[in-house]
Structures are given as structure tokens and as C-alpha cells.
Design a protein around this motif. Structure first.
Motif, PDB file in Angstrom:
ATOM      1  N   ILE A  51       0.851  -1.181   0.000  1.00 41.16           N
ATOM      2  CA  ILE A  51       0.000   0.000   0.000  1.00 41.16           C
ATOM      3  C   ILE A  51       0.891   1.237   0.000  1.00 41.16           C
ATOM      4  O   ILE A  51       1.598   1.503   0.981  1.00 41.16           O
ATOM      5  CB  ILE A  51      -0.937   0.048   1.218  1.00 41.16           C
ATOM      6  N   GLN A  52       0.892   1.965  -1.102  1.00 43.82           N
ATOM      7  CA  GLN A  52       1.661   3.199  -1.187  1.00 43.82           C
ATOM      8  C   GLN A  52       0.916   4.309  -0.447  1.00 43.82           C
ATOM      9  O   GLN A  52      -0.205   4.129   0.034  1.00 43.82           O
ATOM     10  CB  GLN A  52       1.883   3.578  -2.653  1.00 43.82           C
ATOM     11  N   ASP A  53       1.528   5.494  -0.358  1.00 39.15           N
ATOM     12  CA  ASP A  53       0.935   6.583   0.406  1.00 39.15           C
ATOM     13  C   ASP A  53      -0.082   7.398  -0.392  1.00 39.15           C
ATOM     14  O   ASP A  53      -0.772   8.249   0.163  1.00 39.15           O
ATOM     15  CB  ASP A  53       2.019   7.513   0.963  1.00 39.15           C
ATOM     16  N   GLU A  54      -0.192   7.147  -1.694  1.00 41.37           N
ATOM     17  CA  GLU A  54      -1.160   7.905  -2.493  1.00 41.37           C
ATOM     18  C   GLU A  54      -1.391   7.205  -3.831  1.00 41.37           C
ATOM     19  O   GLU A  54      -0.703   6.243  -4.168  1.00 41.37           O
ATOM     20  CB  GLU A  54      -0.658   9.333  -2.737  1.00 41.37           C
ATOM     21  N   ARG A  58      -3.276   2.686  -4.547  1.00 38.96           N
ATOM     22  CA  ARG A  58      -3.513   2.638  -3.098  1.00 38.96           C
ATOM     23  C   ARG A  58      -4.996   2.417  -2.811  1.00 38.96           C
ATOM     24  O   ARG A  58      -5.356   1.584  -1.963  1.00 38.96           O
ATOM     25  CB  ARG A  58      -3.040   3.937  -2.446  1.00 38.96           C
ATOM     26  N   GLU A  59      -5.855   3.135  -3.504  1.00 39.19           N
ATOM     27  CA  GLU A  59      -7.289   2.989  -3.281  1.00 39.19           C
ATOM     28  C   GLU A  59      -7.760   1.586  -3.642  1.00 39.19           C
ATOM     29  O   GLU A  59      -8.609   1.002  -2.959  1.00 39.19           O
ATOM     30  CB  GLU A  59      -8.052   4.039  -4.097  1.00 39.19           C
ATOM     31  N   LEU A  62      -6.696  -0.774  -0.839  1.00 38.50           N
ATOM     32  CA  LEU A  62      -7.535  -0.622   0.345  1.00 38.50           C
ATOM     33  C   LEU A  62      -8.892  -1.304   0.159  1.00 38.50           C
ATOM     34  O   LEU A  62      -9.445  -1.888   1.088  1.00 38.50           O
ATOM     35  CB  LEU A  62      -7.718   0.862   0.673  1.00 38.50           C
ATOM     36  N   THR A  89       3.480  -1.145   3.911  1.00 38.79           N
ATOM     37  CA  THR A  89       2.637   0.032   3.759  1.00 38.79           C
ATOM     38  C   THR A  89       3.369   1.301   4.195  1.00 38.79           C
ATOM     39  O   THR A  89       4.172   1.281   5.136  1.00 38.79           O
ATOM     40  CB  THR A  89       1.329  -0.091   4.563  1.00 38.79           C
ATOM     41  N   LYS A  90       3.092   2.377   3.480  1.00 37.35           N
ATOM     42  CA  LYS A  90       3.544   3.714   3.869  1.00 37.35           C
ATOM     43  C   LYS A  90       2.355   4.544   4.353  1.00 37.35           C
ATOM     44  O   LYS A  90       2.473   5.748   4.554  1.00 37.35           O
ATOM     45  CB  LYS A  90       4.220   4.410   2.694  1.00 37.35           C
ATOM     46  N   GLN A  91       1.223   3.885   4.516  1.00 42.02           N
ATOM     47  CA  GLN A  91       0.021   4.575   4.977  1.00 42.02           C
ATOM     48  C   GLN A  91       0.201   5.026   6.421  1.00 42.02           C
ATOM     49  O   GLN A  91       0.715   4.282   7.260  1.00 42.02           O
ATOM     50  CB  GLN A  91      -1.177   3.629   4.870  1.00 42.02           C
TER      51      GLN A  91
END
Length: 289
Positions: A51-54, A58-59, A62, A89-91
Motif C-alpha cells: 500500500i503506497q501513500d497515495e 492505493r485505493e 484498500l 505500507t507507507k500509509q
């Protein structure tokens, strides 16, 4: 001329699996060929969850996690619970605790990387016998103790913004499987204190401890002795080169997101490089003797 349908099933499966393991987009495309091919390619498609930060990816990830942790997931997603081996993840926001719920359902998880997400209470009771590697940041906001189920089988641990005194007070010795440890130090001016703190109490089963500073302006370590399993590292800024002020550093450390997401080989990890350095030091010591 024979068609592909005439190829024996076991050979066809090997062909599709080889294609799936070589490229994630190929694995995704193969899953649309047929249900049988989807069954063959899915273990490679779901093996590595990132999961990247943007971004739109990413969506999508999720949404996948929401389906994964639902009470009645689709059969394909239910099978995926046995396929996930890496999660990164970077979330930095998970108010609904979706990530620990996801982790707790991954029966074959081997590697967990939480770079911007605090390792908070919902993670700690999770017990995954296959889990071997964990990377997380901000220990002060994290577990406060390693004597919890999440860490029982972990062999490789990487902690960013670390205070060695706090970590040693957190029952590190309870991690009986731990062999490799990386601490990126919180206080860059206390490298000597960090070395003296950990040298006298390293668990006997620990093979490598990599102590890393982020700054280059450090005091000298001349005259300070430490356990032979410790490697002193420095994390440099882009295009920066080691200077005289960090000449004590034996290792140039790089935060390697690709290593945690499975995009680089095991021989390229910081632990593998530190092992090589230790073996070289031991070889030179024998020659000197």
C-alpha cells in the motif's frame, strides 16, 4: 498442428506459473484467462501486498483489504488469505484498524513493513508462526515490549527512530528467535552510549546488530571497544559521501523500500551486506592472529 490445449496439464501449469512469477501485471492478466489459470496464478498475484501513500493503486489495495477482512469474502479472496507472504505500507492513517485485522488473517505471512504506521496495541496479540521479518518506526509510540505474540517467531527486526535503552528495557531478550537487528538511532549524538548499552547485554542468539546514524557529524569512537557482532553504519543523504567525521562507520546504510516489497533479492538486503562485512572482519582478524 497441435494446439495449446493438447499440452499436458502439469506442463501448462508450469508455463503459466513461470509467467505469473516474472511480472505482477502478467499474473493479473493471466487470472482473466480461465478459472483454472486464475487458480494457478493467484498465489503469485497475492503473494506481495503493498500500500503506497497515495494514488489510484492505493485505493484499489484498500478496497482489496476491505474485501479481505469482510465477514463473508468472495471465495477467491478467501483463498488469498493463504497466499500473502509480504505486506508493506507507507500509509499513516488507519483509524478503523483495518491493517491489523488484515495481518491477523494472513496465515502464511513472512514479512511485515510498517514505515509510517505506528505498531499499536491491535497488532500485538497477532500470532503468525510464519512471520520472520518486521520493520517499523517510532518505537516510543509502539509496543513498549517485545514479549508479545507478534514477535515470537521473528528472526529479523528493523526499528527506525530507536532509543537503545528503551529497546533493551522492552525485553528484547524475550525474542528467542531473533538473529538480525537494525537500529536507526533516535539520538544521533549518543552513539558511544548506545554501543556501551547494548554491548554488555546482547542476547547470545543474536548474530548481527547494525547500529545506524542518520547524520554525518558524529564524535569519534576511537578507543571504544564493542561486541564483534555489532556493525556501525551511517545513513547518508542523496549524493553525500562519507566524511572524516564518520570515518568510524563500517557500513553505508540505505532505507530500502524495494527490499521490503520483494523487488530486490535477499542478497541485497542490509542484513546480508552486514553479514558479509562481519565475515570479512573475522577473516582479517584470523590473519592478524
Amino acid at each position: 498442428m497441435k494446439s495449446f490445449q493438447d499440452v499436458p496439464v502439469d506442463i501448462a501449469r508450469l508455463i503459466f506459473e513461470s509467467a505469473a512469477v516474472s511480472d505482477r501485471s502478467t499474473a493479473c492478466a493471466l487470472s482473466c484467462v480461465s478459472r483454472e489459470v486464475q487458480f494457478w496464478s493467484d498465489p503469485f498475484l497475492f503473494r506481495n501486498v503493498v500500500i503506497q501513500d497515495e494514488g489510484t493503486v492505493r485505493e484499489a489495495m484498500l478496497e482489496f483489504i476491505d474485501n479481505f477482512i469482510s465477514e463473508d469474502p468472495p471465495s477467491r479472496i478467501l483463498r488469498a488469505r493463504d497466499y500473502v507472504q509480504r505486506f508493506s505500507t507507507k500509509q499513516d492513517n488507519d483509524q478503523e484498524n483495518r491493517i491489523p485485522k488484515f495481518i491477523g488473517l494472513c496465515t502464511a505471512l513472512e514479512s511485515l513493513c510498517l514505515w509510517t504506521l505506528d505498531l499499536t496495541a491491535p497488532f500485538l496479540p497477532i500470532n503468525i508462526p510464519s512471520l520472520r521479518k518486521i520493520s517499523f518506526s517510532s518505537f516510543d509510540k509502539g509496543p513498549q515490549t517485545f514479549n508479545v505474540p507478534l514477535f515470537h517467531s521473528v528472526t529479523h527486526l528493523e526499528i527506525d527512530s530507536a532509543d537503545p535503552i528503551s529497546i533493551w528495557k522492552a525485553e528484547l531478550s524475550s525474542m528467542s528467535s531473533l538473529t538480525h537487528l537494525v537500529l536507526v538511532l533516535l539520538d544521533q549524538n549518543k552513539i558511544a552510549t548506545a554501543i556501551s548499552t547494548v554491548s554488555c547485554s546482547l542476547p547470545s542468539h543474536l548474530q548481527v546488530l547494525l547500529l545506524v546514524m542518520r547524520r554525518t557529524e558524529q564524535s569519534s569512537l576511537e578507543g571504544i571497544s564493542y561486541d564483534e557482532r555489532i556493525v556501525i553504519g551511517v545513513s547518508l543523504r542523496s549524493n553525500e559521501v562519507p566524511s572524516e567525521s564518520n570515518s568510524y562507520a563500517e557500513y553505508v546504510y540505505e532505507e530500502d523500500w524495494a527490499a521490503w516489497t520483494g523487488e530486490t533479492s535477499e542478497v541485497d538486503t542490509c542484513w546480508a551486506k552486514a553479514e558479509l562485512l562481519l565475515r570479512d572482519k573475522q577473516r582479517k582478524a584470523k590473519i592478524m592472529d
